[in-house]
Write a protein that holds these residues in place. Structure first.
Motif, PDB file in Angstrom:
ATOM      1  N   GLN A   1       0.849  -1.261  -0.058  1.00 32.21           N
ATOM      2  CA  GLN A   1       0.019   0.002  -0.058  1.00 32.21           C
ATOM      3  C   GLN A   1       0.859   1.253   0.001  1.00 32.21           C
ATOM      4  O   GLN A   1       1.891   1.389   0.756  1.00 32.21           O
ATOM      5  CB  GLN A   1      -0.927  -0.253   1.169  1.00 32.21           C
ATOM      6  CG  GLN A   1      -1.831  -1.411   1.228  1.00 32.21           C
ATOM      7  CD  GLN A   1      -3.101  -1.058   0.156  1.00 32.21           C
ATOM      8  OE1 GLN A   1      -3.713  -0.071   0.096  1.00 32.21           O
ATOM      9  NE2 GLN A   1      -3.137  -2.247  -0.498  1.00 32.21           N
ATOM     10  N   HIS A   2       0.496   2.162  -0.531  1.00 32.02           N
ATOM     11  CA  HIS A   2       1.308   3.623  -0.701  1.00 32.02           C
ATOM     12  C   HIS A   2       0.507   4.677  -0.192  1.00 32.02           C
ATOM     13  O   HIS A   2      -0.807   4.926  -0.479  1.00 32.02           O
ATOM     14  CB  HIS A   2       1.503   3.755  -2.230  1.00 32.02           C
ATOM     15  CG  HIS A   2       2.502   2.899  -2.981  1.00 32.02           C
ATOM     16  ND1 HIS A   2       3.633   2.921  -2.841  1.00 32.02           N
ATOM     17  CD2 HIS A   2       1.996   1.804  -3.790  1.00 32.02           C
ATOM     18  CE1 HIS A   2       4.208   1.824  -3.545  1.00 32.02           C
ATOM     19  NE2 HIS A   2       3.152   1.156  -4.084  1.00 32.02           N
ATOM     20  N   ASN A   3       1.056   5.514   0.808  1.00 31.31           N
ATOM     21  CA  ASN A   3       0.242   6.580   1.263  1.00 31.31           C
ATOM     22  C   ASN A   3       0.366   7.791   0.438  1.00 31.31           C
ATOM     23  O   ASN A   3       1.412   8.015  -0.395  1.00 31.31           O
ATOM     24  CB  ASN A   3       1.192   7.164   2.347  1.00 31.31           C
ATOM     25  CG  ASN A   3       0.927   6.170   3.580  1.00 31.31           C
ATOM     26  OD1 ASN A   3       0.035   5.677   3.979  1.00 31.31           O
ATOM     27  ND2 ASN A   3       2.152   5.944   4.312  1.00 31.31           N
ATOM     28  N   VAL A   4      -0.719   8.312   0.040  1.00 29.07           N
ATOM     29  CA  VAL A   4      -1.085   9.442  -0.951  1.00 29.07           C
ATOM     30  C   VAL A   4      -1.617  10.336  -0.215  1.00 29.07           C
ATOM     31  O   VAL A   4      -2.635  10.423   0.439  1.00 29.07           O
ATOM     32  CB  VAL A   4      -2.019   8.859  -2.007  1.00 29.07           C
ATOM     33  CG1 VAL A   4      -2.250  10.045  -3.084  1.00 29.07           C
ATOM     34  CG2 VAL A   4      -1.359   7.814  -2.675  1.00 29.07           C
ATOM     35  N   LEU A   5      -1.040  11.846  -0.472  1.00 29.48           N
ATOM     36  CA  LEU A   5      -1.440  12.964   0.171  1.00 29.48           C
ATOM     37  C   LEU A   5      -1.985  14.068  -1.065  1.00 29.48           C
ATOM     38  O   LEU A   5      -1.055  14.035  -2.024  1.00 29.48           O
ATOM     39  CB  LEU A   5      -0.357  13.615   0.985  1.00 29.48           C
ATOM     40  CG  LEU A   5      -0.756  15.057   1.569  1.00 29.48           C
ATOM     41  CD1 LEU A   5      -1.803  14.824   2.667  1.00 29.48           C
ATOM     42  CD2 LEU A   5       0.590  15.724   2.241  1.00 29.48           C
ATOM     43  N   TYR A   6      -2.945  14.397  -0.958  1.00 32.91           N
ATOM     44  CA  TYR A   6      -3.663  15.295  -1.900  1.00 32.91           C
ATOM     45  C   TYR A   6      -3.615  16.758  -1.293  1.00 32.91           C
ATOM     46  O   TYR A   6      -4.065  16.729  -0.187  1.00 32.91           O
ATOM     47  CB  TYR A   6      -4.776  14.953  -2.442  1.00 32.91           C
ATOM     48  CG  TYR A   6      -5.346  13.670  -3.132  1.00 32.91           C
ATOM     49  CD1 TYR A   6      -4.649  13.706  -4.482  1.00 32.91           C
ATOM     50  CD2 TYR A   6      -5.742  12.367  -2.482  1.00 32.91           C
ATOM     51  CE1 TYR A   6      -4.709  12.258  -5.093  1.00 32.91           C
ATOM     52  CE2 TYR A   6      -5.945  11.363  -3.008  1.00 32.91           C
ATOM     53  CZ  TYR A   6      -5.224  11.264  -4.379  1.00 32.91           C
ATOM     54  OH  TYR A   6      -5.165   9.988  -4.992  1.00 32.91           O
ATOM     55  N   ARG A   7      -3.059  17.590  -2.005  1.00 27.81           N
ATOM     56  CA  ARG A   7      -3.186  19.023  -1.366  1.00 27.81           C
ATOM     57  C   ARG A   7      -3.531  19.745  -2.812  1.00 27.81           C
ATOM     58  O   ARG A   7      -3.480  19.865  -3.771  1.00 27.81           O
ATOM     59  CB  ARG A   7      -1.684  19.736  -1.273  1.00 27.81           C
ATOM     60  CG  ARG A   7      -1.098  18.879   0.001  1.00 27.81           C
ATOM     61  CD  ARG A   7       0.185  19.808   0.273  1.00 27.81           C
ATOM     62  NE  ARG A   7       1.162  19.166   1.438  1.00 27.81           N
ATOM     63  CZ  ARG A   7       2.282  19.095   1.306  1.00 27.81           C
ATOM     64  NH1 ARG A   7       2.945  19.509   0.683  1.00 27.81           N
ATOM     65  NH2 ARG A   7       2.733  18.476   2.454  1.00 27.81           N
ATOM     66  N   ALA A   8      -4.780  20.906  -2.387  1.00 29.96           N
ATOM     67  CA  ALA A   8      -5.321  21.750  -3.003  1.00 29.96           C
ATOM     68  C   ALA A   8      -5.284  23.097  -2.356  1.00 29.96           C
ATOM     69  O   ALA A   8      -5.418  23.255  -1.255  1.00 29.96           O
ATOM     70  CB  ALA A   8      -6.514  21.561  -3.526  1.00 29.96           C
ATOM     71  N   ARG A   9      -5.041  24.068  -3.335  1.00 24.83           N
ATOM     72  CA  ARG A   9      -4.969  25.621  -2.698  1.00 24.83           C
ATOM     73  C   ARG A   9      -5.674  26.630  -4.021  1.00 24.83           C
ATOM     74  O   ARG A   9      -5.387  26.064  -5.057  1.00 24.83           O
ATOM     75  CB  ARG A   9      -3.823  25.960  -2.351  1.00 24.83           C
ATOM     76  CG  ARG A   9      -3.705  27.343  -1.637  1.00 24.83           C
ATOM     77  CD  ARG A   9      -2.400  27.852  -1.488  1.00 24.83           C
ATOM     78  NE  ARG A   9      -1.287  27.866  -2.703  1.00 24.83           N
ATOM     79  CZ  ARG A   9      -0.333  27.351  -2.780  1.00 24.83           C
ATOM     80  NH1 ARG A   9       0.108  26.261  -2.160  1.00 24.83           N
ATOM     81  NH2 ARG A   9       0.396  27.597  -3.940  1.00 24.83           N
ATOM     82  N   ALA A  10      -6.474  27.377  -3.434  1.00 24.76           N
ATOM     83  CA  ALA A  10      -6.742  28.563  -4.490  1.00 24.76           C
ATOM     84  C   ALA A  10      -6.511  29.802  -3.858  1.00 24.76           C
ATOM     85  O   ALA A  10      -6.813  30.183  -2.852  1.00 24.76           O
ATOM     86  CB  ALA A  10      -8.440  28.384  -4.528  1.00 24.76           C
ATOM     87  N   ASP A  11      -5.861  30.557  -4.622  1.00 23.71           N
ATOM     88  CA  ASP A  11      -5.466  31.815  -4.137  1.00 23.71           C
ATOM     89  C   ASP A  11      -6.198  33.092  -4.967  1.00 23.71           C
ATOM     90  O   ASP A  11      -5.944  33.213  -6.138  1.00 23.71           O
ATOM     91  CB  ASP A  11      -3.888  31.934  -4.382  1.00 23.71           C
ATOM     92  CG  ASP A  11      -3.004  31.302  -3.549  1.00 23.71           C
ATOM     93  OD1 ASP A  11      -3.281  31.018  -2.565  1.00 23.71           O
ATOM     94  OD2 ASP A  11      -1.925  30.563  -4.183  1.00 23.71           O
ATOM     95  N   GLY A  12      -7.327  33.519  -4.488  1.00 21.94           N
ATOM     96  CA  GLY A  12      -8.183  34.235  -4.905  1.00 21.94           C
ATOM     97  C   GLY A  12      -9.447  34.061  -4.556  1.00 21.94           C
ATOM     98  O   GLY A  12      -9.969  33.259  -3.636  1.00 21.94           O
ATOM     99  N   THR A  13     -10.767  34.692  -5.213  1.00 21.01           N
ATOM    100  CA  THR A  13     -11.959  34.655  -4.941  1.00 21.01           C
ATOM    101  C   THR A  13     -12.300  33.398  -5.793  1.00 21.01           C
ATOM    102  O   THR A  13     -12.510  33.287  -6.813  1.00 21.01           O
ATOM    103  CB  THR A  13     -12.850  35.790  -5.283  1.00 21.01           C
ATOM    104  OG1 THR A  13     -12.299  36.884  -5.092  1.00 21.01           O
ATOM    105  CG2 THR A  13     -14.125  35.639  -4.860  1.00 21.01           C
ATOM    106  N   SER A  14     -12.898  32.288  -4.761  1.00 20.75           N
ATOM    107  CA  SER A  14     -13.241  30.965  -5.280  1.00 20.75           C
ATOM    108  C   SER A  14     -14.622  30.289  -4.512  1.00 20.75           C
ATOM    109  O   SER A  14     -14.084  29.517  -3.749  1.00 20.75           O
ATOM    110  CB  SER A  14     -11.982  30.063  -5.405  1.00 20.75           C
ATOM    111  OG  SER A  14     -11.342  30.042  -4.076  1.00 20.75           O
ATOM    112  N   ARG A  15     -15.626  30.742  -4.762  1.00 17.83           N
ATOM    113  CA  ARG A  15     -16.667  30.388  -3.971  1.00 17.83           C
ATOM    114  C   ARG A  15     -17.089  28.646  -4.853  1.00 17.83           C
ATOM    115  O   ARG A  15     -16.931  28.711  -6.111  1.00 17.83           O
ATOM    116  CB  ARG A  15     -17.743  31.088  -4.062  1.00 17.83           C
ATOM    117  CG  ARG A  15     -17.674  32.489  -3.264  1.00 17.83           C
ATOM    118  CD  ARG A  15     -18.687  33.368  -3.233  1.00 17.83           C
ATOM    119  NE  ARG A  15     -19.612  32.496  -2.497  1.00 17.83           N
ATOM    120  CZ  ARG A  15     -20.967  33.106  -2.389  1.00 17.83           C
ATOM    121  NH1 ARG A  15     -21.281  34.305  -2.867  1.00 17.83           N
ATOM    122  NH2 ARG A  15     -21.971  32.582  -1.547  1.00 17.83           N
TER     123      ARG A  15
END
Length: 175
Positions: free
Chosen positions: A49-63
């Protein structure tokens, strides 16, 4: 105990000691004669098994941000985090095949933002992407994926046993 009994007990103990050292009789005959076989490695051991880390970022107005990611080898999960500038959405999961790791970030129209994603497998970055999504007054008609950033493997993998919806190959016309 009388002296004759002591002598007989001593002779019996001495004879047993001689027989044991000579290897003719063993008090643990069954244990040493039939040792347990060594444990056999299971041929159907579970896959790594492999550990997976997902990262997401939004720099701005994002509804209305939606982050979809490969939860395991067969399933896709999604979350609707509040994506404020400077905040990072993170989620951990485990995959057998790290090549299946993929995610997609989307924001609602008409908002704009700089979207960023990273996928780490066993603490190593395997995919990352950045895309600026400009704010729009009107919906983009010729680009249904406007406002979407894809990172890593595509999430729309064909399901086994599902009918093939791809058009049949058309042969090229003869020259």
């Amino acid at each position: 105990m009388s002296s004759s009994r002591r002598t007989q007990a001593g002779l019996a103990a001495g004879a047993a000691a001689v027989l044991l050292t000579a290897g003719l009789v063993s008090p643990l005959t069954t244990a040493t004669a039939d040792p347990e076989p060594p444990p056999v490695a299971d041929a159907t051991s579970p896959p790594v098994q492999h550990n997976v880390l997902y990262r997401a970022r939004a720099d701005g107005t994002s509804r209305g941000a939606v982050v979809a990611y490969k939860q395991d080898d067969q399933n896709v999960n999604s979350a609707q985090p509040t994506m404020l500038p400077g905040q990072t959405f993170e989620v951990n999961t485990v995959l057998t095949d790290p090549k299946l790791a993929g995610m997609q970030i989307s924001i609602q129209w008409p908002y704009g933002s700089n979207l960023h994603c990273e996928i780490l497998v066993d603490d190593q970055i395997v995919a990352q992407a950045d895309q600026f999504i400009a704010p729009r007054l009107f919906r983009v008609k010729d680009d249904p994926l406007y406002g979407t950033l894809q990172c890593g493997a595509p999430l729309d993998l064909p399901m086994p046993g599902a009918p093939d919806t791809a058009p049949p190959d058309v042969p090229a016309p003869p020259l």
